[in-house]
Design an enzyme around this catalytic site. Structure first.
Site, mmCIF file in Angstrom:
data_model
loop_
_atom_site.group_PDB
_atom_site.id
_atom_site.type_symbol
_atom_site.label_atom_id
_atom_site.label_comp_id
_atom_site.label_asym_id
_atom_site.label_seq_id
_atom_site.Cartn_x
_atom_site.Cartn_y
_atom_site.Cartn_z
ATOM 1 N N ASP A 10 0.864 -1.174 0.000
ATOM 2 C CA ASP A 10 0.000 0.000 0.000
ATOM 3 C C ASP A 10 0.906 1.233 0.000
ATOM 4 O O ASP A 10 2.104 1.138 0.253
ATOM 5 C CB ASP A 10 -0.875 -0.037 1.257
ATOM 6 C CG ASP A 10 -1.591 1.277 1.481
ATOM 7 O OD1 ASP A 10 -2.309 1.703 0.564
ATOM 8 O OD2 ASP A 10 -1.405 1.875 2.558
ATOM 9 N N ALA A 12 0.102 5.368 1.104
ATOM 10 C CA ALA A 12 0.072 6.248 2.285
ATOM 11 C C ALA A 12 -0.140 5.462 3.577
ATOM 12 O O ALA A 12 -1.035 4.625 3.675
ATOM 13 C CB ALA A 12 -1.020 7.303 2.122
ATOM 14 N N LYS A 51 -11.150 7.101 -2.259
ATOM 15 C CA LYS A 51 -11.558 8.268 -1.474
ATOM 16 C C LYS A 51 -13.043 8.588 -1.573
ATOM 17 O O LYS A 51 -13.668 8.961 -0.586
ATOM 18 C CB LYS A 51 -10.707 9.486 -1.859
ATOM 19 C CG LYS A 51 -9.223 9.295 -1.538
ATOM 20 C CD LYS A 51 -8.969 8.836 -0.100
ATOM 21 C CE LYS A 51 -7.550 8.318 0.069
ATOM 22 N NZ LYS A 51 -7.394 7.406 1.189
ATOM 23 N N ASP A 184 -1.606 -0.758 5.971
ATOM 24 C CA ASP A 184 -1.706 -0.203 7.329
ATOM 25 C C ASP A 184 -3.137 -0.013 7.798
ATOM 26 O O ASP A 184 -3.358 0.486 8.893
ATOM 27 C CB ASP A 184 -0.980 1.146 7.389
ATOM 28 C CG ASP A 184 -1.716 2.209 6.588
ATOM 29 O OD1 ASP A 184 -1.984 1.960 5.388
ATOM 30 O OD2 ASP A 184 -2.051 3.268 7.150
#
Ligand SMILES: *Cc1c(COP(=O)(O)O)cnc(C)c1O
Length: 627
Positions: A10, A12, A51, A184
């Protein structure tokens, strides 16, 4: 063999943007613009989604829906979400460049993975346009991937697995079992889980932890620990296979996964003098638990071992007995010296290496009356020097020495020494730790009083206990000498005799059972004579082969045991550490070994090791030496 061929990372919060702050900032600003109150925690809960999906998920919260209704006197529509996303993107683009810095360890880890031939794919919740900025900025700082998929180019965002599948197609990976997904957020974990690949969560720098690097450093370790535990639990609940502190742990984790896939329990061959490589069958018999108070174990395992050891000790073991004792070899050397030398006795320790010197330390600690006769490290002990010593000092009652000095691999002349010691009628203690079972020794004929060896050397068992072969008559005479309880060999012997194989204190049952299997396999090989022949061939091939490649053995072949061989460091361009890890990466482990101030390394030739293994090692060393 199945190997992990691809890691999908991944962006960010995992590889760039520590703490995943760029989207959080943009979300907060955008919702403020729409006069909607939202918390950081609320935002982070759905982090990792595309998003626009993320915004919709937040707006689906009852509280958000209510706020919208109050502000705008109507329900929100998809067109509102699109509009919010436009604002969000605008704000994000303004700051994105500053949040593209690679996280700690990312660059090194990517390099290590590529060094192992692993491809690096990636997925994200960002759009292609956003990623153009992030990729350029990250590349300028040294981080790039082999492939990237974004969710906006097709309807394949997390938690669905389609971005992973597209990576597979482009990187030509033919099975999800060859893929590890790392991220994360919970959405990351679900994406990997849905793909059916290994799914790994990372905590430090994650959106889940939500701390900047400075905040992370300033938070007390126990607070961090609690947070980490909570996050790990959430990730495991979401289907994570592993949760790591940070990405530097990824290569080791991949190694673990590969071992699990292949079912391989020994990832490398040990060319060391104990612990050493054992057979699969020796390892397998350890899968059973034993009780230690009835005959299954005591008679069925321990007594059988004791009988077999005596048969190995001599063709005519009529006057011999044996006792097993918990602990490594050193424990039992200490036990024997402490249990046989009275304060009125005088022990002569003859040494030409580290293990002889260890006897001095043992004698020192117990304040035994002793004298040292020191030989040269590169020369076998001279029985003549012992003769002289015994002639000049008649107070000496015991002589102790090491048969094969594992420090250098030198073989001391057991027959001559025992003949000399016995001609003076002294009690003889032999540390035959690394030779018994691999080199023929007739304890009865050689008149040895106490011989010590351990489970994890030439009998090829696993570590956990050692044993003594002794003259029965001498064993009977040492009652009450020991200055220690647990290392009292007389007491242990008496209990083992009276209890028909019973140990004082907890017996290392699994290790003992493995040893029984190892003894059986020694018989099947053809006994000590056959094993000796194999070890000799291993060593000869190693000694000659290494010389051919250009390595200098420390000892002349005449002094050399078939157990372990020392080699000098090459004079130029040699880093042992580098050499060691390159061999290990290819499946072979050797043994470091500094001899006083001479730089050497050692290679063992005992254990489940065959001449073909030595040839393989030689080829490997040749290729690493670039010759
Ligand atoms: C291995 C060994 C020992 C015992 O070492 P531990 O680490 O205690 O098992 C003692 N003497 C020699 C010669 C050895 O090779």
């Amino acid at each position: 063999m199945t190997k992990i061929e691809c890691v999908i990372l991944d962006w960010a919060g995992t590889t760039v943007d520590y703490g995943c702050f760029a989207p959080v900032g943009a979300f907060l600003r955008m919702f403020r613009q729409f006069h909607l109150d939202v918390t950081t925690a609320q935002i982070r809960r759905s982090m990792g989604l595309a998003k626009i999906d993320h915004i919709r998920t937040i707006m689906n919260d009852a509280d958000m829906t209510k706020q919208f209704l109050t502000n705008y006197s109507r329900q929100w529509f998809e067109s509102d979400i699109v509009k919010m996303n436009e604002y969000f993107e605008q704000y994000l683009f303004e700051t994105l460049r500053e949040f593209a810095r690679p996280l700690p360890y990312v660059l090194e880890t990517a390099e290590r993975l590529r060094g192992r031939g692993i491809k690096i794919g990636s997925t994200t919740g960002y759009t292609e346009a956003m990623m153009q900025i992030v990729c350029v900025e990250a590349a300028a700082q040294g981080y790039h991937v082999d492939h990237l998929e974004t969710p906006d180019t097709f309807s394949g965002g997390r938690p669905s697995p389609f971005m992973i599948f597209r990576n597979m197609e482009r990187l030509k990976i033919d099975s999800v079992k060859k893929i590890v997904k790392v991220g994360d957020t919970i959405a990351d974990i679900r994406e990997g889980y849905h793909a059916g690949c290994f799914s790994i969560g990372i905590i430090e720098g994650s959106s889940e932890l939500g701390l900047s690097l400075e905040e992370f450093i300033q938070t007390t370790p126990d607070k961090i620990e609690i947070k980490k535990r909570n996050i790990a639990k959430r990730m495991f609940d979401a289907g994570a296979d592993y949760v790591l502190n940070n990405i530097s742990e990824l290569p080791d984790c991949i190694e673990k996964i590969e071992q699990k896939i292949t079912g391989k329990t020994a990832p490398y061959l040990l060319l060391t003098p104990g612990p050493l490589s054992t057979t699969q069958t020796v390892k397998e018999v350890m899968l059973q638990d034993w009780c230690t108070w009835d005959t299954d174990y005591n008679e069925g395992v321990v007594t059988v071992i004791r009988d077999k050891l005596l048969k190995l000790a001599s063709e005519t073991p009529n006057n011999l007995t044996t006792v097993l004792l918990q602990g490594s070899g050193t424990y039992v050397v200490e036990a024997v010296l402490n249990s046989t030398v009275r304060n009125s006795d005088h022990l002569l320790i003859v040494t030409n290496g580290v293990y002889g010197d260890r006897m001095i330390k043992i004698a020192d600690k117990a304040a035994l009356p002793y004298t040292v006769l020191r030989g040269k490290i590169e020369q076998p002990i001279s029985s003549e020097s012992i003769r002289e010593k015994l002639q000049t000092d008649s107070s000496i009652t015991h002589v102790a020495f090491v048969h094969c000095e594992t420090t250098t691999g030198i073989l001391n002349p057991l027959e001559q020494i025992s003949e000399t010691v016995k001609s003076f009628d002294k009690l003889l203690v032999v540390d035959a730790m690394s030779s018994f079972g691999g080199i023929p020794i007739d304890v009865e004929k050689l008149n040895i009083d106490f011989l010590i060896s351990s489970a994890n050397k030439c009998i090829q068992g696993v570590p956990g206990f050692a044993f003594i072969i002794a003259k029965t008559e001498k064993m009977k005479q040492i009652k009450g000498i020991a200055r220690t309880l647990s290392l009292d060999i007389y007491d242990q012997w008496e209990t083992m005799n009276q209890g028909k194989g019973k140990w004082r204190f907890t017996s290392p049952t699994h290790v003992v059972r493995a040893f029984a299997q190892a003894l059986l396999e020694l018989e099947q090989e053809g006994g000590i004579a056959a094993r000796y022949k194999r070890y000799v061939e291993n060593e000869r091939r190693l000694y000659e082969g290494m010389k051919k490649i250009g390595y200098t053995p420390f000892l002349p072949q005449d002094f050399q045991s078939p157990i372990i061989t020392s080699f000098l460091y090459p004079k130029e361009n040699f880093s042992f550490e580098d050499f060691y890890y390159r061999l290990k990466a290819n499946g072979v482990v050797i043994y470091p070994g500094k001899i006083s101030d001479i730089e050497t390394f050692r290679i063992g030739t005992i254990g489940e090791v065959y001449p073909e293994d030595i040839s393989f090692l030689l080829e490997l060393i040749q290729s690493l030496s670039g010759n």
